[in-house]
Design an enzyme around this catalytic site. Sequence first.
Site, mmCIF file in Angstrom:
data_model
loop_
_atom_site.group_PDB
_atom_site.id
_atom_site.type_symbol
_atom_site.label_atom_id
_atom_site.label_comp_id
_atom_site.label_asym_id
_atom_site.label_seq_id
_atom_site.Cartn_x
_atom_site.Cartn_y
_atom_site.Cartn_z
ATOM 1 N N SER A 244 1.174 2.134 4.057
ATOM 2 C CA SER A 244 0.220 2.949 3.312
ATOM 3 C C SER A 244 -0.292 2.179 2.092
ATOM 4 C CB SER A 244 0.875 4.281 2.940
ATOM 5 O OG SER A 244 -0.083 5.227 2.553
ATOM 6 N N HIS A 385 1.090 9.275 10.256
ATOM 7 C CA HIS A 385 1.163 8.302 9.159
ATOM 8 C C HIS A 385 2.619 8.175 8.714
ATOM 9 C CE1 HIS A 385 -0.567 6.134 5.710
ATOM 10 N NE2 HIS A 385 0.273 6.797 4.926
#
Length: 404
Positions: A244, A385
Amino acid sequence: MAQAEANYDESKVPEFKLPDPLVTFNGKKIKNVKQWEKKRRPELLHFFTENFYGEVPGELKIDDVHLIEESENALNGKAHRKQVVLSFKKDNHTLDYTMLIYLPKNVEKAPLFLAYDFLGNHTITKDPEIVISEAWVADKPSLGIINNQLTEQSRGVRCDRWPVEKIVEAGYGLAVIYYGEVDPDKNDMTDGIHPFFYVDDQEQPANNEWGAIAAWSWGLGRALDYLETDADVDASKVIVFGHSRLGKTALWAGATDQRFAAVISNNSGCGGAALSKRRFGETIARINRSFPHWFCNNFKNYSNNEQTLPVDQHELIALIAPRPVYVASAEEDRWADPKGEFLSALYATPVFELYGKKGISQQEMPPVNQPLLNTVSYHIRTGEHNVKDYDWEQYIRWADMFVK
């Protein structure tokens, strides 16, 4: 909600022309490695520095190193563990951050994955010996994190992201640092490493000076400085990894510090591996609004203005050439634009080919869970994610092929 503002419709992606990484800003074609290294690479690196991540406004070396804990019998005797504090001092400023290191006992000088963690080193394992950071952290009441403080309740809560035993059994070391110890992840440039470099009454970085991503990248470089002195580590085989926002950080660390042997970007999205000009999922305007401290202030010139960018993120990846780089996406993580991440890897490939390295040759994204493993590698896996065992299995296999 952020998701409601985002475009997830491919038919609404604007038409755009990607800049050619092998053509200079003044239109000269780059034909060989020498021209790339003397002309094109420096101008790209300068542009990204001045307009995206920001300049580091000075140099600061490690002032002192403290080994605060060590064990030869970690992970049921499989690993040598140490916790090392790197200390920095300048004028009236001091900063310490702790690196947790696991090394395989059966390898004399181990290759190593270097990474930041999001919630403190104690969260990556249930090991009771891991020191709990006293640094600022964003509140997460569900994990017992309140009043911006980490507690025992959060020990081991990120074990699922860090298969430490699997990494060690594969013959690799793992070194992690809580990123908030280097620079707290909040829009406040008066704490962390930034004030070390302010002059006179300065309270904010200049418009072309470092945001948090460049500060975190700087911290990884100093960690590598230490690792070069550690006799148990093969510092020529340090792979920088990030997920991320820390995937953005890993890419920038790899671009700016060529000592890193390889780079892994996991779901790094906007300002990381994803193409900005696609305006799919998170955009420059959105990231600058939500996280104004991550990039330098000049980056805001491109909010809702991606079409004027003379670069895109494939050229950030190209700055890592000829070293191996792995870009990974997740099928449900549309906010990070998996297709844009794939296209960056694809369009960075010609620079790697200058060096005789193999990148991405197919124009279409691979099916989920079918990785393309070359010097430039890519996979998209099922799921959201996150960092999964599947990801680490591919990273280890790839590192075996191209780093070890």
